[in-house]
Design an enzyme around this catalytic site. Structure first.
Site, PDB file in Angstrom:
ATOM      1  N   THR A  56       0.747  -1.000   0.273  1.00 40.74           N
ATOM      2  CA  THR A  56       0.084   0.467  -0.090  1.00 40.74           C
ATOM      3  C   THR A  56       0.988   0.653   0.072  1.00 40.74           C
ATOM      4  O   THR A  56       2.012   1.057   0.376  1.00 40.74           O
ATOM      5  CB  THR A  56      -1.194   0.374   1.262  1.00 40.74           C
ATOM      6  OG1 THR A  56      -0.329  -0.204   2.595  1.00 40.74           O
ATOM      7  CG2 THR A  56      -2.254  -1.588   0.577  1.00 40.74           C
ATOM      8  N   SER A  84      -8.815   9.937 -14.855  1.00 39.28           N
ATOM      9  CA  SER A  84      -9.933  11.144 -14.118  1.00 39.28           C
ATOM     10  C   SER A  84      -9.772  11.343 -12.531  1.00 39.28           C
ATOM     11  O   SER A  84     -10.851  12.442 -12.276  1.00 39.28           O
ATOM     12  CB  SER A  84     -10.665   9.907 -14.248  1.00 39.28           C
ATOM     13  OG  SER A  84     -10.970   9.652 -15.570  1.00 39.28           O
ATOM     14  N   TRP A 116     -13.058  14.904 -22.339  1.00 39.41           N
ATOM     15  CA  TRP A 116     -13.030  13.692 -22.369  1.00 39.41           C
ATOM     16  C   TRP A 116     -14.265  13.709 -21.209  1.00 39.41           C
ATOM     17  O   TRP A 116     -14.478  14.646 -20.919  1.00 39.41           O
ATOM     18  CB  TRP A 116     -12.360  13.324 -21.813  1.00 39.41           C
ATOM     19  CG  TRP A 116     -12.302  11.442 -21.527  1.00 39.41           C
ATOM     20  CD1 TRP A 116     -12.236  11.833 -20.144  1.00 39.41           C
ATOM     21  CD2 TRP A 116     -12.045  10.317 -21.995  1.00 39.41           C
ATOM     22  NE1 TRP A 116     -11.903   9.246 -19.766  1.00 39.41           N
ATOM     23  CE2 TRP A 116     -12.103   9.376 -21.851  1.00 39.41           C
ATOM     24  CE3 TRP A 116     -12.546  10.481 -23.419  1.00 39.41           C
ATOM     25  CZ2 TRP A 116     -12.683   8.337 -22.029  1.00 39.41           C
ATOM     26  CZ3 TRP A 116     -13.020   9.396 -23.932  1.00 39.41           C
ATOM     27  CH2 TRP A 116     -12.880   8.308 -23.638  1.00 39.41           C
ATOM     28  N   HIS A 216      -2.075   5.029 -22.183  1.00 38.50           N
ATOM     29  CA  HIS A 216      -0.967   6.409 -22.337  1.00 38.50           C
ATOM     30  C   HIS A 216      -0.056   5.942 -22.855  1.00 38.50           C
ATOM     31  O   HIS A 216       0.828   5.353 -22.798  1.00 38.50           O
ATOM     32  CB  HIS A 216      -1.383   7.373 -20.682  1.00 38.50           C
ATOM     33  CG  HIS A 216      -2.636   8.002 -21.346  1.00 38.50           C
ATOM     34  ND1 HIS A 216      -3.537   9.008 -21.017  1.00 38.50           N
ATOM     35  CD2 HIS A 216      -4.324   7.251 -21.081  1.00 38.50           C
ATOM     36  CE1 HIS A 216      -4.363   8.699 -20.891  1.00 38.50           C
ATOM     37  NE2 HIS A 216      -5.252   8.611 -21.867  1.00 38.50           N
ATOM     38  N   HIS A 243      -8.770   9.795   2.760  1.00 35.12           N
ATOM     39  CA  HIS A 243      -9.810  10.479   3.906  1.00 35.12           C
ATOM     40  C   HIS A 243      -9.323  11.829   4.213  1.00 35.12           C
ATOM     41  O   HIS A 243     -11.444  11.787   5.422  1.00 35.12           O
ATOM     42  CB  HIS A 243      -9.489   9.038   4.346  1.00 35.12           C
ATOM     43  CG  HIS A 243      -9.343   7.790   3.773  1.00 35.12           C
ATOM     44  ND1 HIS A 243     -10.191   6.741   3.505  1.00 35.12           N
ATOM     45  CD2 HIS A 243      -8.445   7.029   3.637  1.00 35.12           C
ATOM     46  CE1 HIS A 243      -9.797   5.672   3.490  1.00 35.12           C
ATOM     47  NE2 HIS A 243      -8.669   5.361   3.813  1.00 35.12           N
ATOM     48  N   GLU A 358      -6.360  -0.827 -35.044  1.00 31.83           N
ATOM     49  CA  GLU A 358      -7.795  -0.120 -35.134  1.00 31.83           C
ATOM     50  C   GLU A 358      -7.570   1.419 -34.941  1.00 31.83           C
ATOM     51  O   GLU A 358      -6.386   1.840 -35.217  1.00 31.83           O
ATOM     52  CB  GLU A 358      -7.197  -0.335 -33.303  1.00 31.83           C
ATOM     53  CG  GLU A 358      -7.409  -1.962 -32.808  1.00 31.83           C
ATOM     54  CD  GLU A 358      -7.041  -2.129 -31.071  1.00 31.83           C
ATOM     55  OE1 GLU A 358      -7.444  -3.115 -31.426  1.00 31.83           O
ATOM     56  OE2 GLU A 358      -6.692  -1.421 -30.677  1.00 31.83           O
TER      57      GLU A 358
END
Length: 435
Positions: A56, A84, A116, A216, A243, A358
């Protein structure tokens, strides 16, 4: 290193040497929008970190943040779990009472229509009003002129996007921001490492946001980062990220002294989220930073090659042009069909995709045209001619590090084949009518 780790490292290197060849293969031609930027270095670093059991957010995350800030010319960098989330944190910070003259519900934020979803959603989520403006037809970026036309007494901020690795003209935009006392967020998620006048994007405004998503420039698989030159903003970004507690703040002792009766590990001094990145992602990012320059160099080279190979079709395509005095880090190679062609966007993209190449839209096109916006207050300034054109007639191809010169030639030949079989120019029609 123990003998077990050494064995694991050798095994990972051997596996990647055998299986991690993502470069274009003429025998099986495929051009994807992206290929992995990571190899045995990142896989071993992640494995070693997992084996340490320290996973973590901790020392490796802070090391990665410091390395990133140093490389790209920022005073402070605060990681989070996506580009985001970086956008969310940026708007949350500017809307927070800890920020002087903070944004309040009903305030207007100018944004480019060519953007976006999560450029826009945090604005709405904080009760602010997105004000959409059009873009320049050559650079695809919002300009100072667009911003000036959208300013009202309620305007409090600009949230710009450096579209597809191409920097906005930050000299002109920052002059407008200073004139009207506006906050500036630079959504640089597609544009890591790009420069305007030899200064990295994300370092002009109050906050920059960037992404380490898989597709990215470099990756931590998922991940993002906020950049700022303000110590106070960096401190509050760290608090909001986890938090609302003070545990990761540089000045955490200040809060311990202020609240001696509260367990110092759990002093909540603001609202917050849980947007932390992991130690495993951080060590991947550290390895990726080493490769960044070569990855970006290849992207630039490939876009130049595409344009050179297809330069004869200037009557069919418009390309994205670099902003003056800038150094783009192209996220893709963009094509816009001119209005006089006798075929549609789906015709050419379907053919390209049938040849295992693509394609994708350019960002999300005009975000104001997406159905979700009908549910939320927003404003439009201008007719969005250019953003609508890019949405209706534009597509993007991969230009990443695994696209070799042979890959560019394959793409160009596929496009040439389609044009040869489908395109009838207005000049040719006129000539045939006269004959």
């Amino acid at each position: 290193m123990s003998k077990h780790l050494d064995t694991i490292k050798q095994g990972i290197e051997a596996y990647c040497a055998e299986n991690f060849n993502f470069e274009f293969n003429p025998e099986n031609p495929v051009i994807r929008l992206h290929e992995p930027t990571f190899s045995h270095e990142e896989v071993f670093a992640a494995t070693q970190q997992m084996l340490s059991t320290y996973v973590t957010m901790g020392k490796q995350v802070r090391t990665f943040e410091e390395q990133y800030a140093e490389k790209f010319g920022h005073k402070y960098a605060v990681t989070n779990n996506s580009g985001s989330s970086a956008n969310l944190l940026a708007v949350s910070l500017l809307s927070n009472p800890k920020t002087e003259n903070h944004l309040k519900p009903g305030d207007e934020v100018i944004v480019p229509a060519l953007s976006w979803s999560t450029t826009v959603w945090p604005i709405i989520q904080h009760g602010l009003v997105p004000v959409f403006v059009d873009c320049d037809p050559k650079t695809f970026n919002m300009t100072a002129k667009h911003i000036e036309e959208a300013i009202t007494p309620k305007t409090r901020a600009i949230k710009l996007v450096h579209v597809y690795g191409n920097p906005c003209d930050m000299e002109e935009i920052m002059a407008v921001a200073k004139k009207h006392n506006l906050f500036v967020i630079e959504d640089s998620c597609e544009s890591m490492g790009a420069k305007f006048k030899n200064q990295y994007v994300g370092s002009f405004g109050d906050i920059g946001t960037l992404s380490f998503f898989f597709s990215h420039h470099i990756t931590t698989l998922e991940g993002g980062i906020c950049t700022t030159n303000s110590f106070e903003m960096a401190e509050n970004l760290r608090i909001l990220r986890a938090h609302g507690w003070s545990r990761e703040a540089d000045e955490k002792q200040k809060y311990i002294d202020m609240y001696p009766d509260i367990d110092p590990r759990f002093i909540f001094v603001n609202l917050g989220y849980n947007l932390r990145i992991t130690e495993v992602q951080a060590v991947i990012g550290q390895q990726q930073l080493v490769k960044f320059d070569s990855i970006v160099s290849k992207r630039r080279e490939n876009v130049d090659t595409y344009k050179k190979l297809l330069s004869e079709y200037e009557d069919i395509f418009d390309f994205q042009h670099a902003t003056r005095e800038s150094e783009p880090t192209w996220f893709g190679c963009n094509f816009i069909l001119k209005e006089n062609v006798n075929f549609g966007l789906k015709d050419i993209t379907s053919f390209i995709q049938s040849n295992k190449i693509e394609t994708r839209p350019i960002i999300a096109g005009n975000m104001a045209k997406h159905p979700a916006l009908t549910m939320f207050q927003h404003k439009l300034v201008g007719d969005m001619t250019n953003a609508n054109r890019i949405m209706a007639r534009g597509f993007s191809l991969g230009c990443h590090q695994a696209v070799t010169e042979a890959g560019c030639e394959y793409v160009a030949n596929v496009i040439k084949t389609f044009i040869k079989n489908n395109y009838v120019s207005a000049h040719k029609n006129t000539a045939e009518t006269v004959a």
